[in-house]
Design an enzyme around this catalytic site. Structure first.
Site, PDB file in Angstrom:
ATOM      1  N   GLY A 176     -38.462 -18.849 -52.065  1.00  0.00           N
ATOM      2  CA  GLY A 176     -37.512 -19.801 -52.646  1.00  0.00           C
ATOM      3  C   GLY A 176     -36.377 -20.039 -51.657  1.00  0.00           C
ATOM      4  O   GLY A 176     -36.464 -19.666 -50.473  1.00  0.00           O
ATOM      5  N   SER A 211     -39.441 -20.839 -58.138  1.00  0.00           N
ATOM      6  CA  SER A 211     -38.544 -21.458 -59.140  1.00  0.00           C
ATOM      7  C   SER A 211     -37.610 -22.446 -58.455  1.00  0.00           C
ATOM      8  O   SER A 211     -37.284 -23.497 -59.017  1.00  0.00           O
ATOM      9  CB  SER A 211     -37.700 -20.396 -59.848  1.00  0.00           C
ATOM     10  OG  SER A 211     -38.509 -19.564 -60.631  1.00  0.00           O
ATOM     11  N   TRP A 259     -38.737 -25.885 -58.371  1.00  0.00           N
ATOM     12  CA  TRP A 259     -38.721 -26.595 -59.652  1.00  0.00           C
ATOM     13  C   TRP A 259     -37.313 -27.001 -60.090  1.00  0.00           C
ATOM     14  O   TRP A 259     -37.152 -27.648 -61.126  1.00  0.00           O
ATOM     15  CB  TRP A 259     -39.317 -25.700 -60.741  1.00  0.00           C
ATOM     16  CG  TRP A 259     -40.811 -25.638 -60.735  1.00  0.00           C
ATOM     17  CD1 TRP A 259     -41.643 -25.835 -59.681  1.00  0.00           C
ATOM     18  CD2 TRP A 259     -41.655 -25.331 -61.848  1.00  0.00           C
ATOM     19  NE1 TRP A 259     -42.950 -25.660 -60.061  1.00  0.00           N
ATOM     20  CE2 TRP A 259     -42.983 -25.353 -61.395  1.00  0.00           C
ATOM     21  CE3 TRP A 259     -41.424 -25.031 -63.191  1.00  0.00           C
ATOM     22  CZ2 TRP A 259     -44.073 -25.096 -62.224  1.00  0.00           C
ATOM     23  CZ3 TRP A 259     -42.497 -24.769 -64.015  1.00  0.00           C
ATOM     24  CH2 TRP A 259     -43.818 -24.802 -63.539  1.00  0.00           C
ATOM     25  N   ALA A 260     -36.281 -26.544 -59.350  1.00  0.00           N
ATOM     26  CA  ALA A 260     -34.912 -26.792 -59.818  1.00  0.00           C
ATOM     27  C   ALA A 260     -34.649 -28.295 -59.861  1.00  0.00           C
ATOM     28  O   ALA A 260     -34.854 -28.995 -58.874  1.00  0.00           O
ATOM     29  CB  ALA A 260     -33.921 -26.098 -58.902  1.00  0.00           C
ATOM     30  N   GLU A 300     -22.650 -31.051 -65.396  1.00  0.00           N
ATOM     31  CA  GLU A 300     -23.469 -30.207 -66.282  1.00  0.00           C
ATOM     32  C   GLU A 300     -22.553 -29.347 -67.146  1.00  0.00           C
ATOM     33  O   GLU A 300     -21.345 -29.259 -66.892  1.00  0.00           O
ATOM     34  CB  GLU A 300     -24.444 -29.362 -65.455  1.00  0.00           C
ATOM     35  CG  GLU A 300     -25.488 -30.224 -64.762  1.00  0.00           C
ATOM     36  CD  GLU A 300     -26.513 -29.448 -63.948  1.00  0.00           C
ATOM     37  OE1 GLU A 300     -26.632 -28.236 -64.130  1.00  0.00           O
ATOM     38  OE2 GLU A 300     -27.173 -30.081 -63.115  1.00  0.00           O
ATOM     39  N   HIS A 327     -32.650 -21.911 -71.507  1.00  0.00           N
ATOM     40  CA  HIS A 327     -32.234 -23.299 -71.266  1.00  0.00           C
ATOM     41  C   HIS A 327     -32.424 -24.055 -72.579  1.00  0.00           C
ATOM     42  O   HIS A 327     -33.477 -23.947 -73.209  1.00  0.00           O
ATOM     43  CB  HIS A 327     -33.085 -23.926 -70.161  1.00  0.00           C
ATOM     44  CG  HIS A 327     -32.486 -25.186 -69.623  1.00  0.00           C
ATOM     45  ND1 HIS A 327     -32.425 -26.344 -70.361  1.00  0.00           N
ATOM     46  CD2 HIS A 327     -31.903 -25.467 -68.431  1.00  0.00           C
ATOM     47  CE1 HIS A 327     -31.839 -27.288 -69.631  1.00  0.00           C
ATOM     48  NE2 HIS A 327     -31.512 -26.777 -68.452  1.00  0.00           N
ATOM     49  N   ARG A 357     -24.588 -23.105 -71.864  1.00  0.00           N
ATOM     50  CA  ARG A 357     -25.969 -23.018 -72.355  1.00  0.00           C
ATOM     51  C   ARG A 357     -26.192 -22.037 -73.486  1.00  0.00           C
ATOM     52  O   ARG A 357     -27.029 -22.263 -74.354  1.00  0.00           O
ATOM     53  CB  ARG A 357     -26.876 -22.609 -71.204  1.00  0.00           C
ATOM     54  CG  ARG A 357     -27.093 -23.743 -70.288  1.00  0.00           C
ATOM     55  CD  ARG A 357     -28.106 -23.424 -69.264  1.00  0.00           C
ATOM     56  NE  ARG A 357     -28.043 -24.505 -68.321  1.00  0.00           N
ATOM     57  CZ  ARG A 357     -28.511 -24.459 -67.100  1.00  0.00           C
ATOM     58  NH1 ARG A 357     -29.097 -23.358 -66.668  1.00  0.00           N
ATOM     59  NH2 ARG A 357     -28.418 -25.493 -66.326  1.00  0.00           N
ATOM     60  N   HIS A 399     -35.029 -19.169 -69.148  1.00  0.00           N
ATOM     61  CA  HIS A 399     -34.798 -19.969 -67.942  1.00  0.00           C
ATOM     62  C   HIS A 399     -34.313 -19.152 -66.750  1.00  0.00           C
ATOM     63  O   HIS A 399     -34.673 -19.436 -65.609  1.00  0.00           O
ATOM     64  CB  HIS A 399     -33.759 -21.038 -68.291  1.00  0.00           C
ATOM     65  CG  HIS A 399     -33.460 -22.008 -67.214  1.00  0.00           C
ATOM     66  ND1 HIS A 399     -34.422 -22.808 -66.640  1.00  0.00           N
ATOM     67  CD2 HIS A 399     -32.285 -22.343 -66.593  1.00  0.00           C
ATOM     68  CE1 HIS A 399     -33.859 -23.584 -65.719  1.00  0.00           C
ATOM     69  NE2 HIS A 399     -32.577 -23.307 -65.661  1.00  0.00           N
ATOM     70  N   GLU A 406     -32.028 -14.618 -57.506  1.00  0.00           N
ATOM     71  CA  GLU A 406     -32.103 -14.290 -58.935  1.00  0.00           C
ATOM     72  C   GLU A 406     -32.462 -12.834 -59.199  1.00  0.00           C
ATOM     73  O   GLU A 406     -32.098 -12.273 -60.233  1.00  0.00           O
ATOM     74  CB  GLU A 406     -33.109 -15.233 -59.630  1.00  0.00           C
ATOM     75  CG  GLU A 406     -33.070 -15.111 -61.150  1.00  0.00           C
ATOM     76  CD  GLU A 406     -33.981 -16.109 -61.862  1.00  0.00           C
ATOM     77  OE1 GLU A 406     -34.479 -17.044 -61.208  1.00  0.00           O
ATOM     78  OE2 GLU A 406     -34.181 -15.937 -63.085  1.00  0.00           O
ATOM     79  N   ARG A 435     -24.718 -17.701 -66.919  1.00  0.00           N
ATOM     80  CA  ARG A 435     -24.628 -18.432 -65.653  1.00  0.00           C
ATOM     81  C   ARG A 435     -24.161 -19.865 -65.876  1.00  0.00           C
ATOM     82  O   ARG A 435     -24.666 -20.571 -66.766  1.00  0.00           O
ATOM     83  CB  ARG A 435     -26.006 -18.454 -64.983  1.00  0.00           C
ATOM     84  CG  ARG A 435     -26.042 -19.265 -63.711  1.00  0.00           C
ATOM     85  CD  ARG A 435     -27.392 -19.147 -63.052  1.00  0.00           C
ATOM     86  NE  ARG A 435     -28.435 -19.784 -63.803  1.00  0.00           N
ATOM     87  CZ  ARG A 435     -28.776 -21.062 -63.686  1.00  0.00           C
ATOM     88  NH1 ARG A 435     -28.135 -21.855 -62.850  1.00  0.00           N
ATOM     89  NH2 ARG A 435     -29.765 -21.556 -64.397  1.00  0.00           N
TER      90      ARG A 435
HETATM   91  C1  SIN Z   1     -31.060 -28.088 -65.109  1.00  0.00           C
HETATM   92  O1  SIN Z   1     -31.337 -29.031 -64.379  1.00  0.00           O
HETATM   93  O2  SIN Z   1     -30.708 -28.231 -66.272  1.00  0.00           O
HETATM   94  C2  SIN Z   1     -31.197 -26.708 -64.562  1.00  0.00           C
HETATM   95  C3  SIN Z   1     -30.117 -26.410 -63.631  1.00  0.00           C
HETATM   96  C4  SIN Z   1     -29.802 -24.947 -63.680  1.00  0.00           C
HETATM   97  O3  SIN Z   1     -30.566 -24.167 -64.221  1.00  0.00           O
HETATM   98  O4  SIN Z   1     -28.728 -24.578 -63.219  1.00  0.00           O
END
Ligand code: SIN
Length: 544
Positions: free
Chosen positions: A15, A43, A46-47, A117, A240, A286, A347, A371, A382
Site C-alpha cells: 500500500g 486497501s 481502494w481509497a 468530509e 464506515h 463516522r 472500514h 494501518e 479516525r
Molecule cells: C471515504 O472516501 O469515505 C473513505 C475515506 C477514509 O476512509 O478516510
C-alpha cells in the site's frame, strides 16, 4: 535446502506506506518488497475520498490538529497528531514528484479542488476524483518497477517473523526477517534483512461486512503479536457509515465525499434522521453516523438507509464521482435520479501494534507503519482521510531514521533455519478453513460490532477461544496454504479485539457498549502485552 534471500530492508505490504518506504530506501539500500497477492492489491488502492492535508492559505495545521483530536475522543497522542499532520505537505510534494495528479479547480488551476468530509472544519481533502488511492498506487508502483534496487516479490505470504529470541540467541531480541509461503508453488522461503518493515494494513476482513479488500486480514498485527510486541486500542474499529447495499456489490464504498457534497442520509420513508442526532447531520464523525444508521435500521427493521444526492446534476456526479457513478449505474442505481441504498461496514483499524510515528517498535530491526500500527494519531476514532496521510508521513519519518539505525544492528546475521513441515500432511478437510473463516467473521459482526455489551463480548470470547484452538491444530497438522495463514491471523486479531473491548468499561469513540454508555473522566489506552509464547510454539514445530 530452503531458499533464503538477503536484503537491507524487507518491506511487507504494497500500500502507500510500503511503497513509499521502498522507494525512499532504495536510494541507498537494497529493498525487497513482498506482497501476498499482486502488488496493486491493497486497501490504499481502494481509497476513494482522498488524503487530508493542509494546503489552503486560510486553513492551518492547528485547525487540522484540533479536528483530529476532537474526533479521537480524548485518546489521541497530541505529539503524534502534530508530527503526522505537519508532515503532510512534504508527503504530498513527494507524491507529486512521483507523478500523482490531484484534482485542481477548473477556474483556478493553481489551487487544489479540496473535498470536505465528516469531522473536518475546513475543505482540506486532496483527491483524484473518487479514485485517489488508485492514482497514488499506480504512480508509486510505476516508480518502484523502474528502481533496480527494489525487488518486488508477489504472491509471497509472510508466515512469521524470525527473531534472535526465537533462535535462542543471547542479547536483545532482534528481528532478522521473515518466513514466507510462495502462493504459487507452496514453497516456504525466508528473507533475511537488516530492517523489517510491516506495512501490512488493517484487519477489517475479521468482520462479515467490510469495505476492505480480501487481503485485509491483519497479518502484520498478528505476526508482531506472536513475536511478542504489544498492541493497543484494538477495540477501536471504525465502521464506515455508507457501503453500498446490493446483493452483487461486495465491499463497495460510497465515499464520505458524497456527503461532503451535500448528500443526505434518510430513512427508507424519506426522513432525515441525522438532523435529530447531531447538528452536523450526515457530516458528523463516522462513529456518530454509523451508530445512528445502525439504530435506525434496528428500530425500523429496514435492511439499509438511503443516501440522497439527487440535488446535484448528473454531469457533476459523473465528473466528481466517476467510479461510484459507474458502479451504481452498472447495478441499476442511477444516483442522479435515485437515492443510493447504504449500510455501515467495518472500514478501518484505529488500534494496532504499538509504534512510534517513525514506525519504531520495541524490537530492534522491526518497524510497523500505516494501518497496522497504533501511533496515537487516531485515538478512539479516525478523522476521514487521515489514513493515507498517516501511511505517507510514517514512511517518510521512518526512512529518515533507518539509515541512522543501520550501525546499531548486529553486523553479522545468523543463518535462518530451514522450514520443516514436520509431520504436516496435505489437508483432506479444507472445509474446516472455510467454516471457521465464516464463523469468526459472523461472530465478530454479531457480538463485537457497532454496539457491544458485556454479555455479547463474553460470548465472543468463549467462541473465539475454541476456534483458535481448532485453527491452531489445523495449522500444525496440515501443509500450509495462504488460506490457513490468513485464517490464523484473522482469528488472532479477532481475539485481540475482543480482549481489548472487554477491558474498556466505558463508551468512547468507536467503542460503544450499552452496559457503560458514558465515557470515563480519564481516557486510557487499552494495552495488551502477553509474554511471547505462541509464535515460539508454532515455529518450533516447523524449523530444523
Ligand atoms: C471515504 O472516501 O469515505 C473513505 C475515506 C477514509 O476512509 O478516510
Amino acid at each position: 535446502m530452503m531458499r533464503t534471500l538477503d536484503c537491507d530492508v524487507l518491506v511487507v505490504g504494497s500500500g502507500i506506506a510500503g511503497l513509499m518506504t521502498a522507494l525512499r530506501m532504495s536510494r541507498s539500500h537494497d529493498v525487497i518488497l513482498a506482497t501476498k497477492r499482486t502488488a496493486d492489491v491493497s486497501s490504499s488502492n481502494w481509497a476513494q475520498g482522498g488524503i487530508s492535508c493542509v494546503s489552503h492559505p486560510h486553513d492551518s495545521f492547528e485547525a487540522h490538529i484540533d479536528d483530529t483530536l476532537a474526533t479521537g475522543g480524548g485518546l489521541s497522542d497530541e505529539d503524534a497528531v502534530r508530527a503526522i499532520i505537519q508532515g503532510g505537505p512534504d508527503g504530498i510534494a513527494a507524491l507529486e514528484e512521483f507523478g500523482v495528479e490531484f484534482a485542481k479547480r477548473p477556474e483556478y488551476p493553481q489551487y487544489y479542488d479540496l473535498g470536505r468530509e465528516g469531522g473536518h472544519s475546513f475543505r482540506r481533502v486532496l483527491h483524484a476524483g473518487d479514485i485517489t488511492g488508485h492514482e497514488i498506487i499506480l504512480k508509486l508502483l510505476q516508480a518502484a518497477h523502474s528502481r533496480s534496487r527494489i525487488r518486488i516479490l508477489e504472491q509471497s505470504h509472510a508466515i512469521d517473523l524470525v527473531t534472535t529470541g526465537w533462535l535462542k540467541q543471547e542479547g536483545t531480541n532482534t528481528c532478522l526477517g521473515s518466513y514466507f509461503l510462495d502462493g504459487r508453488t507452496s514453497e516456504v522461503f525466508a528473507v533475511r534483512a537488516k530492517h523489517t518493515v510491516l506495512a501490512t494494513g488493517g484487519a477489517c476482513k475479521v468482520y462479515l461486512y467490510t469495505s476492505n479488500p480480501d487481503v485485509a486480514t491483519g497479518d502484520g498485527i498478528a505476526m508482531a503479536w506472536r513475536a511478542g510486541l504489544p498492541v493497543k486500542n484494538m477495540e477501536m474499529v471504525q465502521f464506515h457509515p455508507t457501503c453500498l447495499f446490493h446483493r452483487e456489490a461486495k465491499s463497495f464504498l460510497i465515499s464520505e465525499a458524497v456527503r461532503g457534497e451535500g448528500g443526505r442520509l434518510v430513512s427508507l420513508d424519506g426522513r432525515d434522521f441525522m438532523k435529530d442526532v447531531d447538528p452536523r447531520g450526515a457530516l458528523a464523525p463516522r462513529d456518530v453516523v454509523a451508530r445512528a444508521i445502525d439504530h435506525e435500521m434496528k428500530v425500523s427493521g429496514a435492511p439499509c438507509v438511503h443516501l440522497d444526492i439527487r440535488h446535484k446534476s448528473r454531469s457533476f456526479l459523473q465528473g466528481r464521482f466517476p467510479n461510484i457513478y459507474e458502479r451504481c449505474y452498472e447495478l441499476g442505481i442511477d444516483m442522479a435520479e435515485q437515492p443510493i441504498p447504504v449500510v455501515p461496514a467495518a472500514h478501518y483499524f484505529c488500534g494496532g501494534v504499538e509504534a512510534e510515528v517513525n514506525g519504531q517498535t520495541r524490537m530492534p530491526g522491526l518497524y510497523v507503519i500505516g494501518e497496522a500500527a497504533c501511533t496515537g494519531l487516531h485515538g478512539a476514532n479516525r478523522l476521514a482521510s487521515n489514513s493515507l496521510l498517516e501511511g505517507l508521513v510514517m514512511a517518510d519519518l521512518l526512512t529518515e531514521e533507518l539509515p541512522k539505525l543501520d550501525s546499531q544492528l548486529p553486523q553479522s546475521r545468523p543463518v535462518i533455519p530451514d522450514w520443516d513441515p514436520f509431520h504436516a500432511v496435505p489437508s483432506d478437510e479444507a472445509v474446516v478453513v472455510e467454516h471457521n473463516w465464516n464463523e469468526v467473521r459472523t461472530l465478530m459482526w454479531d457480538y463485537v460490532g457497532i454496539e457491544r455489551t458485556d454479555k455479547r463480548l463474553a460470548r465472543a470470547r468463549r467462541r473465539i477461544h475454541n476456534l483458535r484452538n481448532e485453527i491452531r491444530e489445523y495449522y500444525l497438522d496440515y501443509l500450509l496454504t495462504t488460506d490457513t495463514l490468513e485464517l490464523r491471523n484473522l482469528a488472532t486479531v479477532a481475539e485481540l479485539v475482543i480482549r481489548c473491548a472487554r477491558r474498556r468499561k466505558e463508551s468512547r469513540g468507536l467503542h460503544y457498549t450499552l452496559d457503560y454508555p458514558e465515557a470515563l473522566p480519564q481516557a486510557e489506552e487499552t494495552f495488551l502485552h502477553d509474554p511471547p509464547g505462541e509464535s515460539l510454539d508454532l515455529l518450533d514445530n516447523h524449523a530444523v
